[in-house]
Design a protein around this motif. Structure first.
Motif, PDB file in Angstrom:
ATOM      1  N   ASN A   6       0.869  -1.171   0.000  1.00  0.00           N
ATOM      2  CA  ASN A   6       0.000   0.000   0.000  1.00  0.00           C
ATOM      3  C   ASN A   6       0.915   1.233   0.000  1.00  0.00           C
ATOM      4  O   ASN A   6       1.488   1.593   1.025  1.00  0.00           O
ATOM      5  CB  ASN A   6      -0.901   0.002   1.222  1.00  0.00           C
ATOM      6  N   MET A   7       1.034   1.882  -1.148  1.00  0.00           N
ATOM      7  CA  MET A   7       2.007   2.964  -1.297  1.00  0.00           C
ATOM      8  C   MET A   7       1.461   4.310  -0.842  1.00  0.00           C
ATOM      9  O   MET A   7       2.152   5.334  -0.998  1.00  0.00           O
ATOM     10  CB  MET A   7       2.484   3.025  -2.747  1.00  0.00           C
ATOM     11  N   GLU A   8       0.258   4.337  -0.315  1.00  0.00           N
ATOM     12  CA  GLU A   8      -0.287   5.531   0.332  1.00  0.00           C
ATOM     13  C   GLU A   8      -0.271   6.757  -0.586  1.00  0.00           C
ATOM     14  O   GLU A   8       0.062   7.876  -0.168  1.00  0.00           O
ATOM     15  CB  GLU A   8       0.499   5.838   1.612  1.00  0.00           C
ATOM     16  N   GLY A   9      -0.614   6.546  -1.833  1.00  0.00           N
ATOM     17  CA  GLY A   9      -0.682   7.660  -2.769  1.00  0.00           C
ATOM     18  C   GLY A   9       0.649   8.076  -3.353  1.00  0.00           C
ATOM     19  O   GLY A   9       0.709   9.019  -4.168  1.00  0.00           O
ATOM     20  N   LYS A  10       1.728   7.403  -2.976  1.00  0.00           N
ATOM     21  CA  LYS A  10       3.033   7.715  -3.550  1.00  0.00           C
ATOM     22  C   LYS A  10       3.161   7.053  -4.927  1.00  0.00           C
ATOM     23  O   LYS A  10       2.404   6.148  -5.270  1.00  0.00           O
ATOM     24  CB  LYS A  10       4.150   7.219  -2.641  1.00  0.00           C
ATOM     25  N   ARG A  47      -1.264   6.333 -10.595  1.00  0.00           N
ATOM     26  CA  ARG A  47      -0.982   7.575  -9.866  1.00  0.00           C
ATOM     27  C   ARG A  47      -0.062   8.488 -10.677  1.00  0.00           C
ATOM     28  O   ARG A  47      -0.211   9.708 -10.651  1.00  0.00           O
ATOM     29  CB  ARG A  47      -0.355   7.224  -8.520  1.00  0.00           C
ATOM     30  N   TYR A  92       7.853   6.459  -1.891  1.00  0.00           N
ATOM     31  CA  TYR A  92       7.458   5.543  -0.815  1.00  0.00           C
ATOM     32  C   TYR A  92       8.715   4.777  -0.407  1.00  0.00           C
ATOM     33  O   TYR A  92       9.310   4.049  -1.219  1.00  0.00           O
ATOM     34  CB  TYR A  92       6.367   4.589  -1.286  1.00  0.00           C
TER      35      TYR A  92
END
Length: 645
Positions: free
Chosen positions: A491-495, A537, A578
Motif C-alpha cells: 500500500n504505497m499511500e498515494g506515492k 498515480r 514511498y
C-alpha cells in the motif's frame, strides 16, 4: 652686408659648440653611472642579496618561513603532496628518499628557497596540475572526468561537482577517489609488487653520484675519491643500460651498490658547492613528479575507457546472435503471448538494457527465487542495435514459466512523442558525488557516494504500458536473491515511486544543483535498481510532463546536462517516494570493497552500481560469484565467445 653675414655665421658656430659640450657631459654622467652600477652588483652578490633578486615563478606569492630549519620536512606536510604520495605509492617514494639523502649537505637558505619553489610547482603549475586543489582547499574538477559515452556503454556516468564545505582538512587521502573515482580503489586492490625496485634505487644512487662528482673533481688532493666516483658512475651506467627490471641485474649488483654508497658517503663528508647538487635535485624532482602525474592520468583514463566500453566477448555474443537470428527460421510466439503482455493482473517487470547477458541474469535470478513464475512477465526495452540479439536469446532460453517480451524502444509509436524526434534508449543515470558535511569535524575525510536515478527512457513508462497499473523496474546490474511477490501487495499511500532511500546523501548537500527553497533539504536521495511504480498515480499527476518542463527550464540556466538530469529526476518525485525497507536493496557492489557478507546474504536484491560491473574483468572479484551463478553456461554462444570463461 658682408659683415653682418659674418656675424651671423659666427653665432651659428657658437651654438653648435654649446650643444656638443652638453652631449659630452651627458656621456660622462652615463659612463660614471655604469661604473657605479658595475661595482654595486658584485658587492650585492657577495653579500648574499642575490636571493632577493631571483624572479618568482608565475603565479607564486612568496611565503615567510617561520623557521628556516624546517627545510624539506615541509614537503612531507604539504597536503597536496600527501595526496599524491598515497595515490601514486612507489612511483614517488624514491624522491623522498633522495631528498633525505641530499638534505644534510644543502645550506638552510637553499633548502628554504627550494621548499617554496617546490610548493609553488604544485600550486601554480598551470595546465599540468590545473585541476589539483590548493593546500587545504580541495576543489572539485571543472567538469566530468568521464569521456562522452559511446553507443555500447552499459551505463551513463557523471561526476557531480558538489561544493565542499571545507574547514581545516588534514586527511585528504580520499582526494584520489574524489578526482578519479573507483579507479583509485581498484588500483589499491590490484597493486602488484614492483619488479624494478632495485633498478630505481640504482638510478637514484647514480643521480646522487652525478650531482656530487663535478664538485669533488674540483677539490684539491681528492683525485682518488674523484676516480672512485667516476668508476662507480660508469659501472652503474653500464649495468642500467642492460637492465630494465631487477631480474636483469647481475648477481654482484649488491656489492656494486655498497661501493657506490660508500663513495657517496665520502663525497658528502666534504664541504662542496651546492649549485650543481641543487640543479640535479631539481631535475629528478621535476622529472619524477611529471612522470608520476602523467602515468596516473593515463592509467585513470584507460580504466575509464575499459569500464565504458563493451567487452569483446559481449560484443561477440551480440553479433553472433544477430547473425543467427537472420540466418535461422524461427517461430515467433509474440501473437500467442500478446494477451499476457497486456494483462494488468500479472506481475510485470521492466528492464532497460543493451546488454544481453546482464538482462538474462536479472530475469534468471528473479525467476529462480519466485514462488510462482507463471504470473511473471518481463519487458526488456532495448535499442535497435541489440534488438535482434535479444529476441533470439530469449526465444532460445526459457525461464521456468515466466514470459519475456523484447521491445525496440526506437520503433515505439507514442502519441505524445514528437514524430520528428527519434526515440532512443537511455540507461539509468549514475553519479559519483564527493562532499563534506557541514557539521563534520575538522579531520573528517571527503566522502564519495555513488547514486543512480531514472533516465529519460523511464519517464515513458506510462505511455509504453498504457494497459498496466503497476510495474517493478529492475536495473540490468542487479541480481535477485528472494521472492519479490510481496512488492505487488504494497500500500504505497498515494506515492508514485517505491524506492530504497539513500540517506547517506541528503538533498541539502546537492543545493548547488537543486536550488535553495524548492525541496526539503533534510530528505534523503533515492536509488534506482529496484523501484515499484504506480502507473495510475503517475498518470493522474502527469509526472512525465512535470519532468519535461523541469528539463526545459533547467537546461536554460544550467550548463551541465548531468546536473540537469539529476535535478529534474530528484525533484519530479519530490514528496512522491514511498520508502522501501532497506533490506530490499543493497547497493555498492560495483565500487565498495568493504560490504559485509551478512548484509549481502540478507538483501533481497544486490545492486552493482558503480564502474566495476560483474561482467567486466575489472569487477570486484569477491562479488562476481553472486552474479556468475545465474549465467546459462550451457549455451553454445557463451562458449564460442569465451564469455566469463
Amino acid at each position: 652686408m658682408k659683415g653682418g653675414g659674418g656675424w651671423g655665421g659666427g653665432g651659428g658656430g657658437l651654438g653648435l659648440g654649446l650643444k656638443s659640450q652638453r652631449r659630452w657631459r651627458g656621456l660622462v654622467i652615463g659612463v660614471l653611472g655604469l661604473v657605479i652600477l658595475s661595482m654595486l652588483v658584485p658587492l650585492a652578490f657577495l653579500l648574499g642579496l642575490h636571493n632577493g633578486f631571483r624572479p618568482a615563478p608565475p603565479g607564486y606569492l612568496p611565503e615567510q618561513q617561520t623557521s628556516a630549519s624546517n627545510g624539506f620536512g615541509e614537503l612531507d606536510h604539504d597536503h597536496v603532496r600527501n595526496t599524491w604520495n598515497e595515490s601514486e605509492g612507489d612511483q614517488s617514494s624514491h624522491v623522498r628518499e633522495l631528498i633525505r639523502k641530499l638534505g644534510p649537505t644543502l645550506p638552510k637558505d637553499v633548502l628554504r628557497d627550494f621548499t617554496n619553489e617546490a610548493k609553488n610547482k604544485t600550486i601554480g603549475r598551470g595546465s599540468v596540475n590545473d585541476s589539483q586543489p590548493k593546500e587545504g582547499f580541495p576543489v572539485p574538477p571543472r567538469g566530468s572526468l568521464q569521456s562522452p559515452p559511446s553507443a555500447n556503454n552499459t551505463k551513463v556516468g557523471a561526476v557531480i561537482e558538489v561544493p565542499l564545505y571545507t574547514k581545516d582538512v588534514h586527511d585528504v587521502g580520499k582526494l584520489c577517489e574524489f578526482k578519479f573515482g573507483s579507479y583509485c580503489l581498484w588500483r589499491k586492490e590490484h597493486r602488484e609488487d614492483m619488479k624494478d625496485s632495485m633498478v630505481k634505487k640504482l638510478k637514484d644512487q647514480l643521480f646522487v653520484a652525478r650531482a656530487y662528482y663535478p664538485s669533488i673533481a674540483k677539490l684539491p688532493r681528492q683525485d682518488k675519491l674523484s676516480r672512485e666516483l667516476k668508476q662507480n658512475i660508469q659501472e652503474l651506467e653500464r649495468v642500467l643500460s642492460e637492465s630494465s627490471t631487477d631480474g636483469d641485474l647481475p648477481p654482484q649488483i649488491a656489492k656494486k651498490l655498497q661501493m657506490m654508497e660508500a663513495a657517496i658517503a665520502k663525497a658528502k663528508s666534504f664541504i662542496v658547492d651546492c649549485n650543481n647538487v641543487d640543479k640535479k635535485l631539481r631535475q629528478i624532482y621535476d622529472m619524477t613528479e611529471d612522470e608520476a602525474n602523467f602515468h596516473m592520468k593515463q592509467s585513470a583514463f584507460l580504466y575509464q575507457l575499459a569500464v565504458q566500453t563493451m567487452p569483446k566477448s559481449l560484443h561477440c555474443l551480440s553479433m553472433r546472435l544477430t547473425v543467427e537470428y537472420f540466418g535461422s527460421p524461427l517461430n515467433d510466439t509474440e501473437l500467442s503471448l500478446a494477451q499476457k503482455y497486456l494483462d494488468p493482473t500479472l506481475h510485470h517487470y521492466v528492464i532497460f538494457s543493451n546488454n544481453v547477458l546482464a538482462s538474462s541474469v536479472v530475469i534468471n535470478s528473479t525467476v529462480m527465487h519466485a514462488k510462482e513464475s507463471r504470473n511473471q512477465v518481463f519487458h526488456v526495452l532495448t535499442d535497435g542495435q541489440n534488438y535482434f540479439a535479444m529476441k533470439l536469446w530469449f526465444l532460445r532460453n526459457t525461464y521456468k514459466e515466466a514470459t519475456v517480451q523484447v521491445l525496440n524502444i526506437e520503433h515505439l509509436k507514442l502519441e505524445s512523442h514528437i514524430k520528428a524526434t527519434p526515440l532512443y534508449l537511455s540507461l539509468p543515470e549514475e553519479f559519483r558525488v564527493s562532499f563534506l558535511n557541514v557539521d563534520s569535524p575538522p579531520m573528517a575525510p571527503i566522502r564519495t557516494e555513488y547514486i543512480s536515478i531514472f533516465s529519460h527512457s523511464h519517464y515513458l513508462l506510462p505511455e509504453i504500458f498504457q494497459n498496466l497499473k503497476k510495474v517493478v523496474v529492475l536495473d540490468d546490474d542487479v541480481i535477485v536473491q528472494q521472492d519479490l511477490s510481496a512488492l505487488w501487495s504494497l500500500n504505497m499511500e498515494g506515492k508514485v515511486n517505491g524506492a530504497v532511500q539513500f540517506c547517506s546523501l541528503k538533498l541539502g548537500q546537492l543545493k548547488k544543483y537543486l536550488g535553495e527553497n524548492s525541496y526539503d533539504k533534510k530528505s534523503c536521495a533515492w536509488m534506482s535498481g529496484l523501484n515499484v511504480i504506480d502507473l495510475d498515480r503517475w498518470r493522474e499527476l502527469d509526472l512525465t510532463e512535470t519532468y519535461r518542463k523541469l528539463m526545459h527550464e533547467l537546461a536554460m540556466h544550467e550548463g551541465s546536462s548531468e546536473a540537469v538530469a539529476l535535478h529534474a529526476s530528484l525533484l519530479s518525485f519530490q514528496d512522491l517516494i514511498y520508502a522501501l525497507d532497506g533490506t530490499w536493496l543493497l547497493s555498492g557492489l560495483g565500487h565498495d570493497y568493504g560490504i559485509d557478507i551478512q548484509a549481502i546474504s540478507k538483501a533481497a536484491v544486490l545492486h552493482y552500481n558503480g564502474n566495476m560491473k560483474p561482467w567486466l574483468e575489472l569487477g570486484i572479484p569477491k562479488y562476481r560469484g553472486y552474479w556468475k551463478k545465474y549465467l546459462n553456461r550451457g549455451d553454445q554462444f557463451l562458449s564460442q565467445c569465451n564469455v566469463n570463461s
